[in-house]
Design a protein around this motif. Structure first.
Motif, PDB file in Angstrom:
ATOM      1  N   MET A   1       0.840  -1.177   0.000  1.00 39.10           N
ATOM      2  CA  MET A   1       0.000   0.000   0.000  1.00 39.10           C
ATOM      3  C   MET A   1       0.888   1.244   0.000  1.00 39.10           C
ATOM      4  O   MET A   1       1.850   1.328   0.750  1.00 39.10           O
ATOM      5  N   ILE A   2       0.534   2.196  -0.811  1.00 38.50           N
ATOM      6  CA  ILE A   2       1.217   3.482  -0.858  1.00 38.50           C
ATOM      7  C   ILE A   2       0.409   4.462  -0.021  1.00 38.50           C
ATOM      8  O   ILE A   2      -0.782   4.668  -0.266  1.00 38.50           O
ATOM      9  N   ASN A   3       1.023   5.040   1.003  1.00 37.93           N
ATOM     10  CA  ASN A   3       0.391   6.086   1.809  1.00 37.93           C
ATOM     11  C   ASN A   3       0.865   7.426   1.279  1.00 37.93           C
ATOM     12  O   ASN A   3       2.056   7.724   1.321  1.00 37.93           O
ATOM     13  N   LEU A   4      -0.074   8.202   0.772  1.00 42.54           N
ATOM     14  CA  LEU A   4       0.272   9.463   0.130  1.00 42.54           C
ATOM     15  C   LEU A   4      -0.306  10.627   0.931  1.00 42.54           C
ATOM     16  O   LEU A   4      -1.520  10.813   0.987  1.00 42.54           O
ATOM     17  N   ASN A   5       0.581  11.392   1.576  1.00 39.95           N
ATOM     18  CA  ASN A   5       0.155  12.574   2.315  1.00 39.95           C
ATOM     19  C   ASN A   5      -0.181  13.685   1.325  1.00 39.95           C
ATOM     20  O   ASN A   5       0.678  14.097   0.550  1.00 39.95           O
ATOM     21  N   ILE A   6      -1.429  14.136   1.358  1.00 35.95           N
ATOM     22  CA  ILE A   6      -1.842  15.132   0.371  1.00 35.95           C
ATOM     23  C   ILE A   6      -2.256  16.458   0.969  1.00 35.95           C
ATOM     24  O   ILE A   6      -2.415  17.435   0.233  1.00 35.95           O
ATOM     25  N   HIS A   7      -2.437  16.513   2.284  1.00 37.70           N
ATOM     26  CA  HIS A   7      -3.016  17.724   2.847  1.00 37.70           C
ATOM     27  C   HIS A   7      -2.704  17.803   4.332  1.00 37.70           C
ATOM     28  O   HIS A   7      -2.676  16.788   5.008  1.00 37.70           O
ATOM     29  N   ASN A   8      -2.488  18.991   4.830  1.00 39.40           N
ATOM     30  CA  ASN A   8      -2.117  19.145   6.230  1.00 39.40           C
ATOM     31  C   ASN A   8      -3.095  19.981   7.043  1.00 39.40           C
ATOM     32  O   ASN A   8      -2.811  20.288   8.189  1.00 39.40           O
ATOM     33  N   LYS A   9      -4.221  20.331   6.494  1.00 40.73           N
ATOM     34  CA  LYS A   9      -5.218  21.087   7.245  1.00 40.73           C
ATOM     35  C   LYS A   9      -6.319  20.132   7.701  1.00 40.73           C
ATOM     36  O   LYS A   9      -6.516  19.088   7.116  1.00 40.73           O
ATOM     37  N   CYS A  10      -7.024  20.530   8.751  1.00 46.63           N
ATOM     38  CA  CYS A  10      -8.044  19.633   9.281  1.00 46.63           C
ATOM     39  C   CYS A  10      -9.266  20.424   9.742  1.00 46.63           C
ATOM     40  O   CYS A  10      -9.165  21.592  10.102  1.00 46.63           O
ATOM     41  N   ASN A  11     -10.410  19.748   9.741  1.00 47.64           N
ATOM     42  CA  ASN A  11     -11.653  20.348  10.235  1.00 47.64           C
ATOM     43  C   ASN A  11     -11.938  19.917  11.671  1.00 47.64           C
ATOM     44  O   ASN A  11     -13.028  20.144  12.180  1.00 47.64           O
ATOM     45  N   GLN A  12     -10.972  19.273  12.305  1.00 48.39           N
ATOM     46  CA  GLN A  12     -11.024  18.980  13.736  1.00 48.39           C
ATOM     47  C   GLN A  12      -9.729  19.492  14.356  1.00 48.39           C
ATOM     48  O   GLN A  12      -8.765  19.780  13.646  1.00 48.39           O
ATOM     49  N   ARG A  13      -9.706  19.600  15.675  1.00 55.02           N
ATOM     50  CA  ARG A  13      -8.522  20.076  16.380  1.00 55.02           C
ATOM     51  C   ARG A  13      -8.205  19.103  17.523  1.00 55.02           C
ATOM     52  O   ARG A  13      -8.237  19.479  18.695  1.00 55.02           O
ATOM     53  N   CYS A  14      -7.906  17.873  17.167  1.00 52.93           N
ATOM     54  CA  CYS A  14      -7.699  16.816  18.165  1.00 52.93           C
ATOM     55  C   CYS A  14      -6.607  17.206  19.155  1.00 52.93           C
ATOM     56  O   CYS A  14      -5.553  17.721  18.765  1.00 52.93           O
ATOM     57  N   ILE A  15      -6.886  16.953  20.420  1.00 52.39           N
ATOM     58  CA  ILE A  15      -5.987  17.384  21.484  1.00 52.39           C
ATOM     59  C   ILE A  15      -4.622  16.701  21.431  1.00 52.39           C
ATOM     60  O   ILE A  15      -3.652  17.235  21.935  1.00 52.39           O
ATOM     61  N   PHE A  16      -4.531  15.559  20.788  1.00 52.91           N
ATOM     62  CA  PHE A  16      -3.273  14.820  20.716  1.00 52.91           C
ATOM     63  C   PHE A  16      -2.492  15.092  19.436  1.00 52.91           C
ATOM     64  O   PHE A  16      -1.379  14.616  19.266  1.00 52.91           O
ATOM     65  N   CYS A  17      -3.047  15.863  18.528  1.00 49.03           N
ATOM     66  CA  CYS A  17      -2.465  16.048  17.194  1.00 49.03           C
ATOM     67  C   CYS A  17      -1.398  17.142  17.205  1.00 49.03           C
ATOM     68  O   CYS A  17      -1.562  18.189  17.826  1.00 49.03           O
ATOM     69  N   ASN A  18      -0.324  16.903  16.470  1.00 48.43           N
ATOM     70  CA  ASN A  18       0.753  17.886  16.383  1.00 48.43           C
ATOM     71  C   ASN A  18       0.857  18.547  15.014  1.00 48.43           C
ATOM     72  O   ASN A  18       1.814  19.235  14.716  1.00 48.43           O
ATOM     73  N   THR A  19      -0.155  18.358  14.170  1.00 45.48           N
ATOM     74  CA  THR A  19      -0.118  18.887  12.807  1.00 45.48           C
ATOM     75  C   THR A  19       0.094  20.390  12.771  1.00 45.48           C
ATOM     76  O   THR A  19       0.934  20.879  12.021  1.00 45.48           O
ATOM     77  N   GLN A  20      -0.663  21.124  13.566  1.00 50.12           N
ATOM     78  CA  GLN A  20      -0.538  22.577  13.521  1.00 50.12           C
ATOM     79  C   GLN A  20       0.866  23.031  13.900  1.00 50.12           C
ATOM     80  O   GLN A  20       1.428  23.925  13.291  1.00 50.12           O
ATOM     81  N   LYS A  21       1.467  22.379  14.877  1.00 45.20           N
ATOM     82  CA  LYS A  21       2.835  22.739  15.276  1.00 45.20           C
ATOM     83  C   LYS A  21       3.816  22.431  14.149  1.00 45.20           C
ATOM     84  O   LYS A  21       4.727  23.220  13.880  1.00 45.20           O
ATOM     85  N   LEU A  22       3.651  21.307  13.494  1.00 41.29           N
ATOM     86  CA  LEU A  22       4.539  20.957  12.385  1.00 41.29           C
ATOM     87  C   LEU A  22       4.440  21.966  11.248  1.00 41.29           C
ATOM     88  O   LEU A  22       5.439  22.302  10.613  1.00 41.29           O
ATOM     89  N   LEU A  23       3.220  22.470  11.006  1.00 36.40           N
ATOM     90  CA  LEU A  23       3.039  23.495   9.970  1.00 36.40           C
ATOM     91  C   LEU A  23       3.649  24.821  10.417  1.00 36.40           C
ATOM     92  O   LEU A  23       4.353  25.478   9.652  1.00 36.40           O
ATOM     93  N   THR A  24       3.374  25.212  11.653  1.00 28.80           N
ATOM     94  CA  THR A  24       3.884  26.474  12.184  1.00 28.80           C
ATOM     95  C   THR A  24       5.413  26.486  12.193  1.00 28.80           C
ATOM     96  O   THR A  24       6.036  27.488  11.831  1.00 28.80           O
ATOM     97  N   ASP A  25       6.001  25.368  12.568  1.00 24.05           N
ATOM     98  CA  ASP A  25       7.465  25.254  12.622  1.00 24.05           C
ATOM     99  C   ASP A  25       8.078  24.978  11.247  1.00 24.05           C
ATOM    100  O   ASP A  25       9.286  24.787  11.134  1.00 24.05           O
ATOM    101  N   LYS A  26       7.249  24.921  10.230  1.00 24.41           N
ATOM    102  CA  LYS A  26       7.662  24.706   8.840  1.00 24.41           C
ATOM    103  C   LYS A  26       8.403  23.388   8.631  1.00 24.41           C
ATOM    104  O   LYS A  26       9.258  23.267   7.762  1.00 24.41           O
ATOM    105  N   ILE A  27       8.042  22.395   9.445  1.00 26.85           N
ATOM    106  CA  ILE A  27       8.576  21.048   9.247  1.00 26.85           C
ATOM    107  C   ILE A  27       7.803  20.390   8.103  1.00 26.85           C
ATOM    108  O   ILE A  27       8.359  19.680   7.282  1.00 26.85           O
ATOM    109  N   TRP A  28       6.494  20.653   8.061  1.00 31.47           N
ATOM    110  CA  TRP A  28       5.667  20.211   6.944  1.00 31.47           C
ATOM    111  C   TRP A  28       5.376  21.404   6.064  1.00 31.47           C
ATOM    112  O   TRP A  28       5.151  22.499   6.550  1.00 31.47           O
TER     113      TRP A  28
END
Length: 156
Positions: free
Chosen positions: A1-28
């Motif tokens: 299976m190929i896992n393809l990351n296509i998007h980094n925004k979300c319509n939820q703000r899960c308390i355990f998620c670090n996506t926003q920090k990764l975007l803010t820190d320009k890691i993603w």
């Protein structure tokens, strides 16, 4: 299976998620549709299964039907989305994705209890939308591979 990351925004703000920090820190970094199409084509020789995922919610990318159609056109047999299924509560949206070639889904749902789920995702009404999305997945006979939970102190 190929896992393809296509998007980094979300319509939820899960308390355990670090996506926003990764975007803010320009890691993603955000990607382009052109780059995603190249990755879809590049990986067809590795697997006949592709999973559209991301650090966020894959269904938020407006080009998703186009990406799914392309994956089907070039030969992927199993086309999956990892999602919180909130947008699948809109039957016509999910139907359009199925008509494009979507045939598998993995859903994130972090509690069996609406209050706990909405607390974890920080999204009022998100639980109900996800459940409606799951019902629509079944109505359209799309394979629901699994429902994922991220275990934490609120749902343990």
């Amino acid at each position: 299976m190929i896992n393809l990351n296509i998007h980094n925004k979300c319509n939820q703000r899960c308390i355990f998620c670090n996506t926003q920090k990764l975007l803010t820190d320009k890691i993603w970094k955000e990607t382009t549709t052109k780059k995603i199409l190249k990755k879809i084509k590049k990986n067809i020789e590795k697997s006949d299964t592709i999973n559209f995922t991301g650090g966020g919610e894959a269904t938020l990318i407006k080009e998703l039907p186009q990406l799914i159609k392309y994956a089907k056109l070039i030969g992927y047999k199993k086309i999956c989305i990892e999602t919180n299924a909130m947008l699948f509560s809109y039957f016509s949206f999910l139907k359009k994705l199925k008509e494009s070639g979507l045939n598998q889904v993995v859903v994130s749902l972090h509690s069996h209890n609406s209050e706990i789920s909405d607390q974890i995702t920080q999204t009022i009404g998100g639980y109900d939308k996800t459940l409606k999305g799951i019902k629509n997945i079944h109505k359209l006979n799309i394979e629901l591979i699994r429902i994922m939970h991220t275990i934490n102190k609120y749902n343990y």
